[in-house]
Design a protein around this motif. Structure first.
Motif, mmCIF file in Angstrom:
data_model
loop_
_atom_site.group_PDB
_atom_site.id
_atom_site.type_symbol
_atom_site.label_atom_id
_atom_site.label_comp_id
_atom_site.label_asym_id
_atom_site.label_seq_id
_atom_site.Cartn_x
_atom_site.Cartn_y
_atom_site.Cartn_z
ATOM 1 N N MET A 92 -47.046 -21.614 68.167
ATOM 2 C CA MET A 92 -46.521 -23.572 68.040
ATOM 3 C C MET A 92 -47.270 -24.039 69.564
ATOM 4 O O MET A 92 -46.293 -24.009 70.376
ATOM 5 C CB MET A 92 -46.165 -24.550 67.559
ATOM 6 C CG MET A 92 -46.270 -26.136 66.864
ATOM 7 S SD MET A 92 -45.200 -26.724 66.019
ATOM 8 C CE MET A 92 -43.750 -26.950 67.507
ATOM 9 N N VAL A 93 -47.998 -25.301 69.880
ATOM 10 C CA VAL A 93 -48.122 -25.543 71.287
ATOM 11 C C VAL A 93 -47.851 -27.340 70.789
ATOM 12 O O VAL A 93 -48.500 -28.023 70.253
ATOM 13 C CB VAL A 93 -49.530 -25.216 71.723
ATOM 14 C CG1 VAL A 93 -49.522 -26.220 73.513
ATOM 15 C CG2 VAL A 93 -49.636 -24.120 72.103
ATOM 16 N N ILE A 119 -54.259 -23.644 80.470
ATOM 17 C CA ILE A 119 -53.255 -22.873 79.799
ATOM 18 C C ILE A 119 -53.540 -23.454 78.645
ATOM 19 O O ILE A 119 -52.972 -22.647 77.614
ATOM 20 C CB ILE A 119 -51.790 -23.739 80.226
ATOM 21 C CG1 ILE A 119 -50.383 -23.141 79.742
ATOM 22 C CG2 ILE A 119 -51.544 -25.236 80.553
ATOM 23 C CD1 ILE A 119 -50.234 -21.767 80.598
ATOM 24 N N HIS A 120 -54.544 -24.317 78.187
ATOM 25 C CA HIS A 120 -54.023 -24.538 76.076
ATOM 26 C C HIS A 120 -55.376 -23.426 75.675
ATOM 27 O O HIS A 120 -55.228 -23.147 74.225
ATOM 28 C CB HIS A 120 -55.166 -26.057 76.288
ATOM 29 C CG HIS A 120 -54.249 -27.140 76.624
ATOM 30 N ND1 HIS A 120 -54.340 -27.983 78.506
ATOM 31 C CD2 HIS A 120 -52.751 -28.024 76.162
ATOM 32 C CE1 HIS A 120 -53.247 -28.212 77.940
ATOM 33 N NE2 HIS A 120 -52.992 -28.587 76.913
ATOM 34 N N VAL A 121 -55.748 -22.765 76.389
ATOM 35 C CA VAL A 121 -57.089 -21.909 76.406
ATOM 36 C C VAL A 121 -56.209 -20.418 76.187
ATOM 37 O O VAL A 121 -56.264 -19.664 75.047
ATOM 38 C CB VAL A 121 -58.598 -21.738 77.693
ATOM 39 C CG1 VAL A 121 -59.373 -20.474 76.783
ATOM 40 C CG2 VAL A 121 -58.797 -22.490 77.830
ATOM 41 N N VAL A 122 -55.461 -20.537 77.429
ATOM 42 C CA VAL A 122 -54.261 -19.042 77.194
ATOM 43 C C VAL A 122 -53.162 -18.679 76.162
ATOM 44 O O VAL A 122 -53.527 -18.498 75.278
ATOM 45 C CB VAL A 122 -53.734 -19.582 78.595
ATOM 46 C CG1 VAL A 122 -52.719 -17.755 78.581
ATOM 47 C CG2 VAL A 122 -54.588 -18.716 79.665
ATOM 48 N N LEU A 123 -52.726 -20.758 75.969
ATOM 49 C CA LEU A 123 -51.779 -20.254 74.628
ATOM 50 C C LEU A 123 -52.956 -20.029 73.465
ATOM 51 O O LEU A 123 -52.388 -19.620 72.956
ATOM 52 C CB LEU A 123 -51.446 -21.941 74.755
ATOM 53 C CG LEU A 123 -49.949 -21.623 76.145
ATOM 54 C CD1 LEU A 123 -49.781 -23.007 76.154
ATOM 55 C CD2 LEU A 123 -48.952 -20.263 75.875
ATOM 56 N N ALA A 124 -54.274 -20.335 73.227
ATOM 57 C CA ALA A 124 -54.912 -20.796 71.909
ATOM 58 C C ALA A 124 -54.917 -19.146 71.795
ATOM 59 O O ALA A 124 -55.108 -18.638 70.588
ATOM 60 C CB ALA A 124 -56.063 -21.259 71.820
ATOM 61 N N ALA A 125 -55.595 -18.272 72.679
ATOM 62 C CA ALA A 125 -55.317 -17.125 72.780
ATOM 63 C C ALA A 125 -54.430 -15.973 72.348
ATOM 64 O O ALA A 125 -54.357 -14.716 71.444
ATOM 65 C CB ALA A 125 -56.444 -16.179 73.870
#
Length: 230
Positions: free
Chosen positions: A216-217, A189-195
């Motif tokens: 922002m995350v 999910i972190h990779v997804v949100l970064a994209a």
């Protein structure tokens, strides 16, 4: 890296998704595109095997009361709890349809109640400000959230930036999130949100040449979280 097991089991769904939209119809701060946000989020969560509840045009008090009732009903819906809010926002709060403020910290506390058997919490907040500046001090406002393990907060706009939406098309952030996540369920999910953040930042808004929308995350997750049916 360890992975959260949030895969569906038998007839049981992956978890519960709560959608909240406030359109402020009839006011100067009208947000007509939040209905499209709700529709896009509903379709995405159904694709991801969630049970979905949608609350529309609630006052701040009604929003927190609805969350309390939803949490009570989550014992058998799975291991993941998601809450998405499309509304106006100010520093560390979202606004109800009555324009009263609801602290995000209070929403987290409600969703992370010990009364529920759900062990994982995922929260994605969409906060539209319609041209107003919003300020988030993560250290000051969200460090206390760290006592709740496994919490993820996603914001459409970082401090000093605004969130943008288009009538009948929805907000850019929700649009990108709902398109990207279902197509990349094997990624963390972190990779997804970064994209998603990168895609939103690259958008050129009409009549705006000096600012970009900066999502922002904030995360206390300790393992990988994917939505694939492994």
């Amino acid at each position: 890296m360890d992975r959260y097991d949030v895969s569906p089991a038998g007839d049981k769904k992956r978890g519960l998704a709560i959608i909240m939209t406030n359109d402020f119809h009839g006011t100067l701060s009208d947000l007509p595109f939040v209905w499209e946000d709700g529709i896009m989020l509903w379709k995405m969560f159904e694709l991801l095997d969630f049970n979905v509840i949608w609350h529309a045009n609630h006052s701040a008090r009604e929003m927190v009361n609805s969350l309390k009732e939803d949490v009570k009903s989550t014992n058998d819906v799975g291991k993941l709890l998601a809450c998405c809010v499309s509304s106006h926002g100010q520093q560390s709060v979202v606004l109800g349809q009555d324009k009263a403020a609801l602290w995000i910290k209070r929403m987290v506390d409600t969703l992370a109640s010990e009364d529920t058997e759900i062990s994982r919490k995922l929260m994605a907040f969409q906060e539209d400000t319609s041209g107003r500046k919003i300020k988030f001090d993560v250290t000051q406002d969200f460090s206390r959230i760290a006592k709740h393990a496994d919490v993820l907060l996603g914001f459409a706009a970082y401090q000093g930036t605004v969130s943008v939406g288009i009538y009948k098309k929805g907000s850019y952030y929700i649009n990108e999130l709902t398109k990207y996540l279902p197509a990349h369920t094997t990624e963390d999910i972190h990779v997804v949100l970064a994209a998603v953040c990168k895609r939103v930042q690259s958008i050129v808004f009409d009549g705006c040449t000096t600012e970009a929308q900066l999502p922002m995350v904030f995360s206390t997750l300790t393992k990988m979280l994917t939505f694939s049916k492994y």
